[in-house]
Design an enzyme around this catalytic site. Structure first.
Site, PDB file in Angstrom:
ATOM      1  N   ARG A   7       2.021   6.348  -3.275  1.00 38.41           N
ATOM      2  CA  ARG A   7       2.149   5.413  -2.168  1.00 38.41           C
ATOM      3  C   ARG A   7       3.448   5.714  -1.417  1.00 38.41           C
ATOM      4  O   ARG A   7       4.296   6.472  -1.890  1.00 38.41           O
ATOM      5  CB  ARG A   7       2.153   3.964  -2.671  1.00 38.41           C
ATOM      6  CG  ARG A   7       3.104   3.746  -3.827  1.00 38.41           C
ATOM      7  CD  ARG A   7       3.570   2.338  -3.953  1.00 38.41           C
ATOM      8  NE  ARG A   7       4.449   1.961  -2.861  1.00 38.41           N
ATOM      9  CZ  ARG A   7       5.722   2.352  -2.759  1.00 38.41           C
ATOM     10  NH1 ARG A   7       6.257   3.163  -3.656  1.00 38.41           N
ATOM     11  NH2 ARG A   7       6.453   1.946  -1.745  1.00 38.41           N
ATOM     12  N   GLY A   8       3.541   5.110  -0.229  1.00 40.68           N
ATOM     13  CA  GLY A   8       4.663   5.404   0.652  1.00 40.68           C
ATOM     14  C   GLY A   8       4.240   6.491   1.624  1.00 40.68           C
ATOM     15  O   GLY A   8       3.677   7.514   1.216  1.00 40.68           O
ATOM     16  N   ALA A   9       4.494   6.268   2.901  1.00 40.87           N
ATOM     17  CA  ALA A   9       3.982   7.166   3.932  1.00 40.87           C
ATOM     18  C   ALA A   9       4.336   8.640   3.705  1.00 40.87           C
ATOM     19  O   ALA A   9       3.452   9.502   3.734  1.00 40.87           O
ATOM     20  CB  ALA A   9       4.455   6.696   5.309  1.00 40.87           C
ATOM     21  N   ARG A  29      -6.936   6.627   3.658  1.00 33.84           N
ATOM     22  CA  ARG A  29      -5.961   5.661   4.176  1.00 33.84           C
ATOM     23  C   ARG A  29      -5.891   5.847   5.691  1.00 33.84           C
ATOM     24  O   ARG A  29      -4.976   6.491   6.204  1.00 33.84           O
ATOM     25  CB  ARG A  29      -4.603   5.884   3.541  1.00 33.84           C
ATOM     26  CG  ARG A  29      -3.586   4.758   3.780  1.00 33.84           C
ATOM     27  CD  ARG A  29      -3.883   3.520   2.955  1.00 33.84           C
ATOM     28  NE  ARG A  29      -3.800   3.797   1.538  1.00 33.84           N
ATOM     29  CZ  ARG A  29      -2.660   3.866   0.856  1.00 33.84           C
ATOM     30  NH1 ARG A  29      -1.515   3.659   1.437  1.00 33.84           N
ATOM     31  NH2 ARG A  29      -2.667   4.109  -0.434  1.00 33.84           N
ATOM     32  N   GLN A  61       6.459  -4.449  -5.347  1.00 35.76           N
ATOM     33  CA  GLN A  61       7.048  -3.111  -5.269  1.00 35.76           C
ATOM     34  C   GLN A  61       8.551  -3.140  -5.536  1.00 35.76           C
ATOM     35  O   GLN A  61       9.107  -2.189  -6.082  1.00 35.76           O
ATOM     36  CB  GLN A  61       6.782  -2.479  -3.902  1.00 35.76           C
ATOM     37  CG  GLN A  61       5.330  -2.109  -3.649  1.00 35.76           C
ATOM     38  CD  GLN A  61       4.608  -3.188  -2.867  1.00 35.76           C
ATOM     39  OE1 GLN A  61       4.883  -4.376  -3.041  1.00 35.76           O
ATOM     40  NE2 GLN A  61       3.691  -2.792  -2.004  1.00 35.76           N
ATOM     41  N   ASP A  90       7.170   0.757   8.401  1.00 34.75           N
ATOM     42  CA  ASP A  90       5.860   1.395   8.545  1.00 34.75           C
ATOM     43  C   ASP A  90       5.680   1.952   9.955  1.00 34.75           C
ATOM     44  O   ASP A  90       4.994   2.953  10.146  1.00 34.75           O
ATOM     45  CB  ASP A  90       4.743   0.388   8.246  1.00 34.75           C
ATOM     46  CG  ASP A  90       4.737  -0.028   6.786  1.00 34.75           C
ATOM     47  OD1 ASP A  90       5.237   0.765   5.956  1.00 34.75           O
ATOM     48  OD2 ASP A  90       4.268  -1.123   6.472  1.00 34.75           O
ATOM     49  N   ASN A 106       6.934  -3.784   9.234  1.00 33.94           N
ATOM     50  CA  ASN A 106       7.131  -3.414   7.834  1.00 33.94           C
ATOM     51  C   ASN A 106       6.402  -4.416   6.944  1.00 33.94           C
ATOM     52  O   ASN A 106       5.746  -5.338   7.415  1.00 33.94           O
ATOM     53  CB  ASN A 106       8.633  -3.362   7.503  1.00 33.94           C
ATOM     54  CG  ASN A 106       8.896  -2.744   6.145  1.00 33.94           C
ATOM     55  OD1 ASN A 106       8.355  -1.688   5.844  1.00 33.94           O
ATOM     56  ND2 ASN A 106       9.704  -3.384   5.328  1.00 33.94           N
ATOM     57  N   LYS A 107       6.573  -4.236   5.669  1.00 29.48           N
ATOM     58  CA  LYS A 107       5.948  -5.038   4.637  1.00 29.48           C
ATOM     59  C   LYS A 107       6.075  -6.535   4.911  1.00 29.48           C
ATOM     60  O   LYS A 107       7.105  -7.002   5.385  1.00 29.48           O
ATOM     61  CB  LYS A 107       6.648  -4.689   3.318  1.00 29.48           C
ATOM     62  CG  LYS A 107       6.123  -5.415   2.122  1.00 29.48           C
ATOM     63  CD  LYS A 107       4.709  -5.038   1.886  1.00 29.48           C
ATOM     64  CE  LYS A 107       4.210  -5.290   0.515  1.00 29.48           C
ATOM     65  NZ  LYS A 107       2.791  -4.960   0.426  1.00 29.48           N
TER      66      LYS A 107
END
Length: 265
Positions: free
Chosen positions: A45-47, A92, A201, A242, A252-253
């Site tokens: 995970r993570g771009a 994704r 996370q 993001d 973002n999150k």
């Protein structure tokens, strides 16, 4: 520094992030399908990490095509390779790094076929390009860390949200890259990591990753953030992003917005 993946030439080894922090388990991906599954399951995970993993997935896909369809025309190979690209994209659809990476690998294959390169030469070149994507991400992260750490005061007290560290990238981290550099520079007193609901996370990944590197960290619940800013004299809030628009707007999150309002106040 935590290692998220390792390219082994004919396979990709991924750290299973869904098992952290209780178990440290690696996943051996011998084909592009398993890489796609890892992306879907958030095992990687993570771009930036997703983009690099997908690039290596494309290389595995090309290796499979060449072994199975070596007698086919190069045009047919490209048609099949495009199907692999589309499969990885579907894992994704909103991940910009994923789309960028697989398109880069695919276009490179097209260019080499147009230049009448051998299938083996193409395989080698695609592997080198995927490794370059991986290495360049680490270098970019280190530069982010250097520039970001220079903005911090001595004995900085930093709040984070979600995970934008080595686990979310190919190594070093973006937001946590700043933290790491500040620690190396002797400018860091404490990191306060939001737990980051609903997938935790911050609790599962950020806190674990910092502890692994002996960086001082205190885990807090999300609804403590404003109180911690006030009572613990937080100097900076550093989070991933993001998206960053041309006008400076960021996305973002979930939970970042409340932290941003408290930080501005």
């Amino acid at each position: 520094m935590v290692k998220t993946m390792e390219w082994q030439g004919q396979s990709l080894l991924l750290l299973d992030q869904t098992k952290l922090p209780s178990e440290i388990i690696t996943i051996l991906c011998k084909d592009y399908r398993r890489v796609g599954e890892a992306i879907k399951r958030l095992e990687v995970r993570g771009a930036p990490a997703i983009g690099a993993a997908a690039a290596f997935g494309m290389v595995l896909g090309w290796q499979e095509l060449v072994s199975r369809y070596a007698d086919f025309s190069q045009e047919t190979l490209l048609i099949e390779f495009k199907k692999i690209k589309n499969f990885l994209l579907s894992t994704r659809p909103t991940a910009v790094n994923l789309g960028w990476a697989v398109e880069k690998i695919y276009k490179h294959a097209v260019a080499m076929i147009n230049a009448q390169q051998s299938l083996k030469a193409i395989e080698t070149s695609l592997g080198n390009l995927a490794c370059k994507i991986y290495q360049e991400d680490i270098e970019v992260n280190r530069r982010i860390g250097i520039y970001g750490a220079a903005l911090l005061p001595q004995q900085a007290r930093i709040l984070t949200h979600c995970n934008a560290g080595a686990l979310a990238t190919c190594g070093w981290g973006t937001a946590l890259g700043v933290v790491r550099q500040a620690f190396l520079d002797g400018r860091l007193e404490m990191v306060y990591a939001d737990e980051t609901r609903p997938l935790l996370q911050g609790a599962r990944l950020t806190a674990w990753e910092l502890i692994e590197d002996n960086i001082p960290v205190t885990l807090i619940t999300d609804n403590m953030a404003a109180w911690v800013m006030q009572t613990q004299h937080i100097d900076s809030v550093i989070v991933g992003a993001d998206r960053i628009a041309a006008n400076g707007d960021t996305a973002n999150k979930i939970g970042t917005y409340g932290v941003a309002l408290a930080a501005k106040y």
